[in-house]
Scaffold this active site. Structure first.
Site, PDB file in Angstrom:
ATOM      1  CD  GLU A  38      36.934  18.585  12.885  1.00 54.41           C
ATOM      2  OE1 GLU A  38      37.545  17.525  13.151  1.00 54.41           O
ATOM      3  OE2 GLU A  38      36.217  19.185  13.685  1.00 54.41           O
ATOM      4  CB  THR A  40      44.686  19.670  11.497  1.00 47.72           C
ATOM      5  OG1 THR A  40      43.843  19.366  12.610  1.00 47.72           O
ATOM      6  CG2 THR A  40      44.276  21.021  10.921  1.00 47.72           C
ATOM      7  CB  SER A 132      34.285   3.577  15.147  1.00 43.97           C
ATOM      8  OG  SER A 132      33.250   4.087  14.405  1.00 43.97           O
ATOM      9  CG  ASP A 176      38.171  10.431  15.799  1.00 49.48           C
ATOM     10  OD1 ASP A 176      38.360  11.648  15.967  1.00 49.48           O
ATOM     11  OD2 ASP A 176      37.684   9.948  14.763  1.00 49.48           O
TER      12      ASP A 176
END
Ligand code: GLA
Length: 396
Positions: A38, A40, A132, A176
């Site tokens: 996280e 990173t 998103s 993401d």
């Protein structure tokens, strides 16, 4: 699956109702949870997310107009934009993701033809599950299906990230969009966020579940401390360069370098850097642990990641801590941690099958007792990344 079929059916109906013809193409792109790694990605580091069985569906058909018409089922709103002058819509925020993707595609690759789209999703919004990114990837896949151009998965992920950075104005990393585009069923995806090399790492098919628990505390990335953390990481790199001239990002700082030179950093910046450097190490250890089927070790690394995000990176909050701590108390929970940017959103827990029932009873109850809100809890399956479900070009 039955649920997906039903959603496709309803979306098709809606499409015909609005545009008078059935959609030519139908695509889906999933949300994600990150198992470990996280904060990173924007430090050129390592991440290990899974795509989840919550997604955005888009139905699309070509239109004769040089514009794109969007209808959102979830918001019951229409938003339209001309392809030769794409701007942000200040009212329909959701439409800025497809607008940004169309803008970037035209800037980087090609002129698009007009299209009519219907969008429907079942990813909880503003929960840190990357609705998103899923909407960006689904939009790019739809334009690709309708316009028929070649674009590799990593290139599409980068394009969607650029749309979010440059058009929407959120300075996110690559994780993401990458997992939404390239995730694989029953696997986590190990991504090297510098080289974009990636490898699907199998999760045990039986015996464990991934459980996502949502604090229901809304967190807007744009307003959050995200950009402050990014700047602190950059500051650490520029200060450490005095001693380590070869480094480009925190990814290049080894644990032993950090033991030697970390003390030269101001205390807050030092804590931020320590999180990133140890977190990269934890991702690499996690992959080994998964390869050896050592879930106990994997879980301990998840817990350490949470503690580091809480104490060193300081992006956790009361609600996330309450969920993680409630999970840690249950025998059969291998590990539990906050996932995503932080300041709200969700935890992710790796839970043995026989402990799932107790988790579903006790974690929400303890959270309610401490925070006064009943959290949403989802048992998730690692799903495949974005796909074209249907594409039947009509004869001209
Ligand atoms: C958000 C960003 C990602 C990543 C995570 C933190 O989800 O969109 O790029 O930085 O936060 O790991």
């Amino acid at each position: 699956m039955a649920d997906l079929e039903n959603r496709i059916y309803c979306l098709t109906d809606k499409f015909v109702e609005i545009y008078g013809v059935p959609p030519q193409a139908m695509v889906r792109a999933p949300g994600r949870v990150n198992l470990i790694g996280e904060h990173t990605d924007y430090n050129d580091g390592y991440v290990l997310p899974i795509a989840i069985d919550r997604d955005i569906l888009i139905g699309g058909a070509p239109s004769a107009e040089p514009s794109v018409c969007l209808y959102s089922v979830n918001f019951d709103r229409i938003s339209m934009f001309p392809l030769d002058d794409i701007r942000r819509d200040p009212v329909n925020d959701w439409s800025n993701y497809p607008r940004g993707v169309a803008y970037m595609l035209q800037k980087r690759r090609k002129k698009l033809s007009g299209a009519n789209l219907v969008i429907q999703g079942d990813i909880p919004l503003a929960a840190g599950l990357s609705s998103s990114a899923a909407l960006e990837v689904a939009s790019a896949m739809t334009f690709q299906a309708l316009d028929g151009f070649e674009m590799s998965g990593p290139e599409m992920a980068l394009l969607c990230q650029a749309a979010e950075n440059e058009f929407v104005g959120v300075n996110c990393g690559i994780m993401d969009q990458f997992i939404s585009r390239l995730g694989r069923k029953n696997h986590a995806l190990f991504i090297d966020c510098r080289t974009l090399e990636h490898e699907a790492v199998p999760l045990p098919a039986d015996g464990i579940k991934v459980i996502v628990a949502d604090t229901l505390k809304k967190r807007g990335l744009v307003d959050s401390q995200y950009n402050v953390r990014r700047a602190q990481c950059e500051e650490a790199v520029s200060l450490l360069k005095t001693y380590l001239p070869g480094i480009r990002a925190l990814r290049d700082v080894t644990a032993s370098d950090f033991r030697r030179y970390g003390r030269e950093l101001p205390p807050t910046v030092r804590r931020r850097a320590e999180h990133v450097i140890t977190e990269n190490g934890r991702v690499l250890e996690s992959i080994e642990a998964l390869r050896q089927g050592n879930l106990a070790l994997f879980g301990r690394l998840m817990n350490q990641s949470h503690e580091s995000l809480r104490d060193m990176y300081e992006v956790s909050c009361r609600e996330l801590n309450a969920l993680a701590e409630a999970a840690w108390r249950i025998p059969g929970v291998y590990g539990s941690r906050m996932t995503g940017a932080g300041f709200g959103g969700c935890t992710v827990s790796l839970v043995a099958d026989e402990a799932v029932e107790e988790f579903l009873e006790r974690v929400p109850a303890e959270y309610r007792a401490r925070i006064g809100v009943t959290p949403s809890v989802y048992v998730c399956m690692p799903e495949s990344g974005a796909e074209v479900l249907m594409n039947e070009p009509q004869e001209a």
